[in-house]
Design a protein around this motif. Structure first.
Motif, PDB file in Angstrom:
ATOM      1  N   THR A 293       0.817  -1.230  -0.059  1.00  0.00           N
ATOM      2  CA  THR A 293       0.079   0.051   0.023  1.00  0.00           C
ATOM      3  C   THR A 293       0.886   1.074   0.045  1.00  0.00           C
ATOM      4  OG1 THR A 293      -1.808   1.076   1.128  1.00  0.00           O
ATOM      5  CG2 THR A 293      -0.115   0.202   2.460  1.00  0.00           C
ATOM      6  N   ILE A 294       0.475   2.345  -0.663  1.00  0.00           N
ATOM      7  CA  ILE A 294       1.260   3.667  -0.521  1.00  0.00           C
ATOM      8  C   ILE A 294       1.227   4.296   0.713  1.00  0.00           C
ATOM      9  CG2 ILE A 294       0.961   3.895  -3.100  1.00  0.00           C
ATOM     10  CD1 ILE A 294      -1.204   6.178  -2.371  1.00  0.00           C
TER      11      ILE A 294
ATOM     12  N   HIS B 278       3.015  -3.888   4.995  1.00  0.00           N
ATOM     13  CA  HIS B 278       1.552  -3.711   4.779  1.00  0.00           C
ATOM     14  C   HIS B 278       1.438  -3.757   3.346  1.00  0.00           C
ATOM     15  CE1 HIS B 278      -2.242  -0.829   5.297  1.00  0.00           C
ATOM     16  NE2 HIS B 278      -2.481  -1.922   4.509  1.00  0.00           N
ATOM     17  N   VAL B 279       0.315  -4.885   3.082  1.00  0.00           N
ATOM     18  CA  VAL B 279       0.061  -5.326   1.566  1.00  0.00           C
ATOM     19  C   VAL B 279      -1.276  -5.416   1.507  1.00  0.00           C
ATOM     20  CG1 VAL B 279       2.394  -6.352   0.973  1.00  0.00           C
ATOM     21  CG2 VAL B 279       0.370  -7.685   2.039  1.00  0.00           C
ATOM     22  N   MET B 280      -1.659  -5.194   0.084  1.00  0.00           N
ATOM     23  CA  MET B 280      -3.216  -5.387  -0.095  1.00  0.00           C
ATOM     24  C   MET B 280      -3.476  -6.493  -1.120  1.00  0.00           C
ATOM     25  SD  MET B 280      -4.931  -1.668  -0.421  1.00  0.00           S
ATOM     26  CE  MET B 280      -4.100  -1.007  -1.676  1.00  0.00           C
ATOM     27  N   VAL B 281      -4.185  -7.377  -0.630  1.00  0.00           N
ATOM     28  CA  VAL B 281      -4.539  -8.687  -1.523  1.00  0.00           C
ATOM     29  C   VAL B 281      -5.768  -8.294  -2.518  1.00  0.00           C
ATOM     30  CG1 VAL B 281      -5.157 -11.024  -1.889  1.00  0.00           C
ATOM     31  CG2 VAL B 281      -3.384 -10.277   0.080  1.00  0.00           C
ATOM     32  N   VAL B 282      -5.525  -8.178  -3.898  1.00  0.00           N
ATOM     33  CA  VAL B 282      -6.790  -7.458  -4.713  1.00  0.00           C
ATOM     34  C   VAL B 282      -7.101  -8.598  -5.717  1.00  0.00           C
ATOM     35  CG1 VAL B 282      -7.269  -5.632  -6.357  1.00  0.00           C
ATOM     36  CG2 VAL B 282      -5.983  -5.403  -4.342  1.00  0.00           C
ATOM     37  N   PRO B 283      -8.320  -9.085  -5.972  1.00  0.00           N
ATOM     38  CA  PRO B 283      -8.548  -9.843  -7.058  1.00  0.00           C
ATOM     39  C   PRO B 283      -8.652  -9.152  -8.336  1.00  0.00           C
ATOM     40  CG  PRO B 283     -10.611  -9.047  -5.918  1.00  0.00           C
ATOM     41  CD  PRO B 283      -9.476  -8.552  -5.103  1.00  0.00           C
ATOM     42  N   ILE B 284      -8.178  -9.995  -9.338  1.00  0.00           N
ATOM     43  CA  ILE B 284      -8.026  -9.141 -10.849  1.00  0.00           C
ATOM     44  C   ILE B 284      -9.442  -8.833 -11.098  1.00  0.00           C
ATOM     45  CG2 ILE B 284      -7.414  -9.885 -13.153  1.00  0.00           C
ATOM     46  CD1 ILE B 284      -5.099 -11.395 -11.962  1.00  0.00           C
ATOM     47  N   GLU B 285     -10.447 -10.000 -10.814  1.00  0.00           N
ATOM     48  CA  GLU B 285     -11.811  -9.541 -11.266  1.00  0.00           C
ATOM     49  C   GLU B 285     -12.186  -8.377 -10.477  1.00  0.00           C
ATOM     50  OE1 GLU B 285     -16.130 -11.576 -10.702  1.00  0.00           O
ATOM     51  OE2 GLU B 285     -14.242 -12.818 -10.736  1.00  0.00           O
TER      52      GLU B 285
ATOM     53  N   LEU C  28      -7.899  -6.639   0.682  1.00  0.00           N
ATOM     54  CA  LEU C  28      -7.615  -7.299   1.857  1.00  0.00           C
ATOM     55  C   LEU C  28      -6.443  -6.720   2.299  1.00  0.00           C
ATOM     56  CD1 LEU C  28      -9.373  -9.696   0.365  1.00  0.00           C
ATOM     57  CD2 LEU C  28      -8.425 -11.038   2.089  1.00  0.00           C
ATOM     58  N   HIS C  29      -6.187  -5.820   3.500  1.00  0.00           N
ATOM     59  CA  HIS C  29      -5.236  -5.408   4.000  1.00  0.00           C
ATOM     60  C   HIS C  29      -4.514  -6.401   4.826  1.00  0.00           C
ATOM     61  CE1 HIS C  29      -6.067  -0.925   3.128  1.00  0.00           C
ATOM     62  NE2 HIS C  29      -6.853  -1.535   3.071  1.00  0.00           N
TER      63      HIS C  29
ATOM     64  N   ALA D 211      12.415   2.771   1.606  1.00  0.00           N
ATOM     65  CA  ALA D 211      11.739   1.759   2.682  1.00  0.00           C
ATOM     66  C   ALA D 211      11.027   0.956   1.841  1.00  0.00           C
ATOM     67  CB  ALA D 211      11.371   2.550   3.702  1.00  0.00           C
ATOM     68  N   GLN D 212       9.931   1.160   1.107  1.00  0.00           N
ATOM     69  CA  GLN D 212       9.031   0.715   0.353  1.00  0.00           C
ATOM     70  C   GLN D 212       9.548  -0.553  -0.412  1.00  0.00           C
ATOM     71  OE1 GLN D 212       6.133   0.546   1.980  1.00  0.00           O
ATOM     72  NE2 GLN D 212       4.818   1.565   0.200  1.00  0.00           N
ATOM     73  N   ASP D 213      10.912  -0.047  -1.355  1.00  0.00           N
ATOM     74  CA  ASP D 213      11.337  -1.030  -2.117  1.00  0.00           C
ATOM     75  C   ASP D 213      12.150  -2.218  -1.206  1.00  0.00           C
ATOM     76  OD1 ASP D 213      10.652   0.459  -4.229  1.00  0.00           O
ATOM     77  OD2 ASP D 213      12.730   1.432  -4.408  1.00  0.00           O
ATOM     78  N   ALA D 214      12.597  -1.722  -0.250  1.00  0.00           N
ATOM     79  CA  ALA D 214      13.002  -2.769   0.836  1.00  0.00           C
ATOM     80  C   ALA D 214      12.205  -3.812   1.322  1.00  0.00           C
ATOM     81  CB  ALA D 214      14.000  -1.790   1.742  1.00  0.00           C
ATOM     82  N   ALA D 215      11.245  -3.382   1.750  1.00  0.00           N
ATOM     83  CA  ALA D 215       9.890  -4.114   2.247  1.00  0.00           C
ATOM     84  C   ALA D 215       9.491  -5.027   1.166  1.00  0.00           C
ATOM     85  CB  ALA D 215       8.713  -3.313   2.866  1.00  0.00           C
ATOM     86  N   ALA D 216       9.250  -4.573  -0.036  1.00  0.00           N
ATOM     87  CA  ALA D 216       8.897  -5.475  -1.113  1.00  0.00           C
ATOM     88  C   ALA D 216       9.825  -6.429  -1.364  1.00  0.00           C
ATOM     89  CB  ALA D 216       8.520  -4.505  -2.525  1.00  0.00           C
TER      90      ALA D 216
END
Length: 129
Positions: A17-18, A25-32, A82-83, A106-111
């Protein structure tokens, strides 16, 4: 807007997430495109939950949180997401703690830490950087 994807399969994507509540912290997102999680096909809902579990396990490996929390709020955008959030306490499950000024580094390192943990667990669905 840059996307830091960590997972892609034929039904879902996972990205940071931005404005993370915590590192990883990530988001799980359906493609549909499905607006409300209550409208998800049960098989897709089960798939999203399984992906959230897999990514949560990677968060534990990468960041060693006390727990991994899950929020399905659904008010920010009209697309189910989903967060999945590494947490130290229930108080960490507050969007008031979101940090929109987290650095790109920081975001790049987390990813990359999440991708590495997913690869180490043998998941071929790891998204390219």
């Amino acid at each position: 807007m840059p996307g830091r994807f960590v997972w892609r399969d034929d039904r879902a994507v996972v990205f940071l997430t931005i404005a993370p509540i915590s590192t990883g912290h990530v988001m799980v997102v359906p493609i549909e495109e499905v607006d409300h999680w209550l409208d998800l096909d049960p098989d897709l809902a089960a798939h999203l939950m399984r992906v959230a579990q897999i990514v949560g396990q990677a968060q534990v490996a990468a960041f060693s949180p006390a727990r991994v929390g899950l929020i399905i709020a659904g008010l920010e955008v009209p697309h189910t997401h989903l967060h999945v959030i590494p947490i130290e306490s229930e108080a960490d499950l507050s969007f008031a703690k979101a940090d929109p000024s987290v650095s790109d580094a920081a975001q790049d390192a987390a990813a990359e830490a999440l991708r590495a943990a997913l690869r180490a667990a043998g998941h071929a669905e790891v998204a390219d950087a």
